[in-house]
Scaffold this active site. Structure first.
Site, PDB file in Angstrom:
ATOM      1  N   GLY A 161       1.034  -1.183   0.163  1.00 37.26           N
ATOM      2  CA  GLY A 161      -0.167  -0.103  -0.001  1.00 37.26           C
ATOM      3  C   GLY A 161       0.975   1.316   0.079  1.00 37.26           C
ATOM      4  O   GLY A 161       0.170   2.438  -0.217  1.00 37.26           O
ATOM      5  N   CYS A 202     -26.855 -10.510 -16.571  1.00 37.47           N
ATOM      6  CA  CYS A 202     -26.111 -10.081 -18.076  1.00 37.47           C
ATOM      7  C   CYS A 202     -27.137 -10.953 -19.253  1.00 37.47           C
ATOM      8  O   CYS A 202     -27.575 -11.847 -19.092  1.00 37.47           O
ATOM      9  CB  CYS A 202     -24.864 -10.973 -18.155  1.00 37.47           C
ATOM     10  SG  CYS A 202     -23.955 -10.961 -19.838  1.00 37.47           S
ATOM     11  N   CYS A 222     -24.958 -13.669 -21.090  1.00 37.32           N
ATOM     12  CA  CYS A 222     -24.623 -15.136 -20.653  1.00 37.32           C
ATOM     13  C   CYS A 222     -25.603 -15.425 -19.306  1.00 37.32           C
ATOM     14  O   CYS A 222     -25.406 -16.505 -18.716  1.00 37.32           O
ATOM     15  CB  CYS A 222     -23.425 -15.181 -20.201  1.00 37.32           C
ATOM     16  SG  CYS A 222     -22.932 -14.359 -18.799  1.00 37.32           S
ATOM     17  N   CYS A 249     -21.974  -8.529 -19.292  1.00 38.94           N
ATOM     18  CA  CYS A 249     -20.822  -8.541 -18.436  1.00 38.94           C
ATOM     19  C   CYS A 249     -19.714  -7.592 -18.828  1.00 38.94           C
ATOM     20  O   CYS A 249     -19.269  -7.680 -20.084  1.00 38.94           O
ATOM     21  CB  CYS A 249     -20.321  -9.988 -18.519  1.00 38.94           C
ATOM     22  SG  CYS A 249     -21.217 -11.278 -17.779  1.00 38.94           S
ATOM     23  N   CYS A 251     -17.918 -13.540 -19.904  1.00 42.32           N
ATOM     24  CA  CYS A 251     -19.135 -13.780 -20.502  1.00 42.32           C
ATOM     25  C   CYS A 251     -19.030 -14.668 -21.577  1.00 42.32           C
ATOM     26  O   CYS A 251     -19.646 -15.665 -21.821  1.00 42.32           O
ATOM     27  CB  CYS A 251     -19.660 -12.370 -21.016  1.00 42.32           C
ATOM     28  SG  CYS A 251     -21.211 -12.363 -21.686  1.00 42.32           S
TER      29      CYS A 251
END
Lengths: 293, 267, 231
Positions: free
Chosen positions: A35, A243, A246, A268, A274
């Site tokens: 970080g 979606c 899909c 997606c 997808c």
């Protein structure tokens, strides 16, 4: 450039070896202090700032000839930015490229984490526009570095406070700040906050900001907590839809306008995810069965 | 005379702040020199002098914004006198968020202009670890009320506030964590006279209610007469006279103080 | 002198005018007086003789050049500011001729302030303030307003109410009955008598001869403390 090399050719992965070493040192330091933003001497790349120069330099520094390289832009493999960077490395490193998340060893991404969980050994390289999460409220770099050093992170919550005061909820939907290993507050780059929980993963995550000359990193399995308030806890957010192609109920969706009469569909954002689902026979409301995926 | 404005809580025996031989030089020039004094809990001290007399330099040294060249600034922290000049920066910054507060002359220096009034007041709370939005907001609203800013302005940014409101907001932002010592640099400077009176009244009330100690730098003698228990008069970086506020103003001993007092236009 | 509440011992006062050629003006020399609890002493002498100067020195408003000024055991001439402030809060009251307040503060609050400053509950302090304002005939409709807008006589009465809000063991009164009508003058004289009865030591300046005769036990002529002018 060494004498053996013919004019017009490049060193492997474009960058010279000294630069790669410099970037690798920065990466090691970044992995050692999760970080923490490590300054590095960002090079000019043959593409404009804002096109992923930070990510490209990291990819170039860690790439070996055996790598399989994947590039996504907002989840998609086929957008201009992704295609350009993929071609760039095909040309300057001759590495194999792929669109399959599962097969890639190095994935460079702009603003998304793939839906499929990454495994140990995979590396995710983020393109970062503004690495400093405190920047929008504190313009001074000297001051923000001091705030990181002394863990003075009250200001980060001021931003979330402002969100709730103005919108009734934490409206920050992307680049949602996180605290890493209980120490540094980090900007996860402009990924949707839907992706935040996935920041705790098995793969290595490297973040590069070319213009701002900063590198930071998350080693595998490190603790990443999204900041929030006790009475306004962090929530993932996705469109209330499946979606259309899909039928996935748990993926991050893009809204696509299909005509000028208000028609739209949700798909997606991760094209590989997808496609794999459709190949496996999943079908959404507007989907057509893949003929020969 | 200060006969109408006695209001401080009972004095205690231990100073809150002890300053010893403080000096600050700008190259060969003297910023301030040989400054020593004690400030007791609940006491308000005014520092007066003309522009360039070193009063703001002194304030900034006391508050740790400037590094003093010599001397000590001892602050009573949990019964122990700690030297704030030599303490580590993290410690000093922590002090600046907890026991100390600093009110700038120009409110925009002490406020975040792109953050709402509520967020400005809440920042110190969040900096100290407050993580409950409802509580932070309730506390901010209470404080805005205390400085006479209506609750419906809470989500407005200070850019939409008048000068007087900004200054009151800055005060609320500083006092919300219950500091024990407040540094003020010309808190009423640049405000309309009517707005000044309101601010002074407000400050006086807060100082009494919270038992605050304060050090106020100003060139306005009317401000110190109303707010300060005692005065320190500065000239060319040196303290030339100290004493009870009304005594210094009504019976000044030093030539410079006499000039300062006699120069005030009477209305 | 140990039983005196206020005791002035051999006090000298000079003014040095640094900005007028450093002129030194001696205004008082060898001033001494003592006031016992329950006693009221009037300072007399011609205008400019130093009555107000002496009173201001007792209050700590003017700095004595030498000598001792003991009020309830504290030497005002040498005390630290915070000691004088503590003395003013707890022991020594002062009714000056002029009211000086922060604009905007309501009258009731102005009068209650000395009580609030020593930690009395707001209701108790305001009740006492209401009683005094009523006695001194300040109409109730004015209590919520700042006294800065009042007439001279009204301001003077608010000032007196404030001065008598606390039952100070020592009181300094500078012309408390000036510019008052007969009714209010009587109230003020009664307040003074009540203060004496409960044992307050009082030093006062009264140009009002009958008032002085009524409430004062002794007179001290400050002309005796006036040095021969050298300037």
């Amino acid at each position: 450039m060494s004498v053996e090399q013919i004019a017009g050719e490049y060193n492997f992965a474009y960058l010279d070896e000294q630069t790669k070493r410099m970037i690798r040192r920065a990466l090691l330091k970044a992995l050692a202090i999760p970080g923490y933003q490590v300054p590095f001497a960002s090079r000019e790349m043959p593409m404009p700032y804002g096109w992923g120069t930070g990510g490209v330099q990291i990819s170039a520094a860690i790439m070996v000839p055996e790598d399989r390289f994947k590039v996504i832009d907002q989840g998609a493999d086929d957008t201009t930015n992704a295609v350009s960077i993929r071609r760039f490395f095909e040309k300057v490193a001759q590495v194999e490229t792929t669109e399959k998340t599962a097969e890639a060893t190095v994935i460079q991404t702009r603003h998304r984490i793939p839906e499929r969980d990454l495994t140990e050994g995979q590396v995710l390289v983020y393109q970062v526009p503004i690495p400093e999460p405190l920047r929008f409220l504190e313009p001074s770099e000297v001051e923000t570095r001091k705030m990181h050093a002394l863990e003075e992170y009250g200001l980060m919550h001021v931003k979330l406070y402002e969100d709730i005061a103005r919108h009734g909820e934490i409206a920050t939907a992307y680049a949602y700040p996180v605290k890493v290993e209980g120490r540094y507050v980090m900007d996860p780059s402009p990924i949707p906050k839907f992706d935040n929980p996935k920041l705790e993963m098995a793969g290595i995550q490297l973040f590069g900001a070319g213009r701002e000359q900063r590198i930071y990193a998350l080693p595998p399995y490190c603790e990443v907590v999204s900041l929030d308030f006790e009475d306004y806890p962090f929530t993932r957010m996705r469109a209330e839809h499946c979606c259309d192609l899909c039928g996935a109920e748990d993926s991050y969706l893009d809204e696509v306008i299909t005509d000028d009469a208000g028609g739209r569909m949700f798909v997606c954002s991760d094209t590989d995810f997808c496609g794999e689902r459709r190949a496996a026979g999943h079908l959404g409301p507007l989907g057509v069965a893949e003929s020969a995926a | 005379m200060k006969d109408m404005i006695e209001d401080r809580a009972g004095a205690t025996d231990r100073p809150l702040l002890t300053v010893e031989g403080l000096a600050k030089y700008y190259g060969g020039r003297i910023g301030c020199e040989e400054v020593s004094f004690d400030l007791y809990p609940g006491e308000v001290m005014g520092i007066v002098g003309e522009s360039g007399s070193g009063k703001t330099t002194l304030l900034n040294c006391l508050a740790g914004h400037l590094a003093a060249d010599t001397g000590r600034v001892l602050f009573d922290r949990a019964g122990q006198m700690v030297d704030t000049v030599t303490m580590s920066e993290p410690e000093r910054r922590m002090l600046g968020r907890t026991d100390w507060a600093f009110v700038h002359q120009h409110a925009h220096e002490g406020l975040r202009m792109n953050v709402s009034a509520g967020g400005n007041v809440g920042e110190r709370l969040m900096g100290l670890g407050a993580r409950h939005y409802g509580d932070i907001r309730a506390k901010a609203e209470d404080w805005l009320g205390r400085v006479e800013i209506a609750a419906d302005r809470m989500d407005d940014r200070p850019t939409a506030f008048s000068g007087g409101m900004r200054q009151r907001l800055q005060i609320a932002r500083n006092l919300v964590t219950g500091p024990r010592l407040v540094f003020m640099d010309e808190p009423t400077g640049g405000l309309d006279v009517s707005v000044q009176a309101r601010l002074l009244d407000l400050l006086r009330g807060l100082v009494r209610e919270m038992g605050l100690s304060a050090i106020i730098v100003t060139h306005d003698l009317a401000v110190v007469r109303l707010l300060a228990d005692r005065l320190m008069v500065m000239k060319s970086g040196h303290v030339v006279e100290t004493g009870l506020t009304d005594q210094v103003l009504d019976d000044p001993q030093h030539a410079y103080t006499q000039l300062l007092v006699s120069s005030v236009l009477q209305v | 002198m140990t039983d005196a509440m206020i005791s002035v011992e051999n006090v000298t006062k000079t003014f040095t005018l640094h900005n007028q050629g450093g002129t030194v003006i001696p205004v008082m020399e060898g001033a001494s007086l003592a006031v016992a609890p329950g006693e009221c002493v009037a300072l007399v002498g011609a205008s400019g003789a130093g009555k107000s100067t002496l009173m201001r020195m007792i209050y700590g408003n003017y700095l004595a050049a030498s000598g001792r000024i003991l009020v309830d055991g504290t030497d005002v001439a040498t005390a630290e500011p915070r000691e004088i402030l503590a003395l003013r809060r707890a022991v020594l009251g002062y009714v000056s001729q002029f009211l000086r307040v922060v604009p905007r503060v309501p009258t009731l609050e102005v009068v209650a302030e000395p009580l609030l400053s020593v930690g009395l509950p707001r209701e108790v302090a305001q009740e006492r303030a209401r009683t005094l304002l009523t006695r001194l005939n300040i109409p109730e409709r004015l209590w919520g307003l700042s006294p800065t807008t009042f007439s001279g006589g009204e301001q003077q009465r608010v000032n007196i109410a404030r001065g008598f809000a606390r039952q100070y063991p020592a009181l300094l009164l500078d012309e408390p009955t000036a510019s008052l009508d007969a009714v209010n003058r009587e109230e003020v004289l009664q307040l003074i008598e009540e203060a004496k009865a409960r044992g307050a030591a009082i030093v006062g300046i009264f140009h009002d001869q009958p008032a002085r005769d009524r409430v004062c036990d002794r007179e001290v002529d400050v002309t005796g403390f006036t040095p021969a002018r050298v300037a």
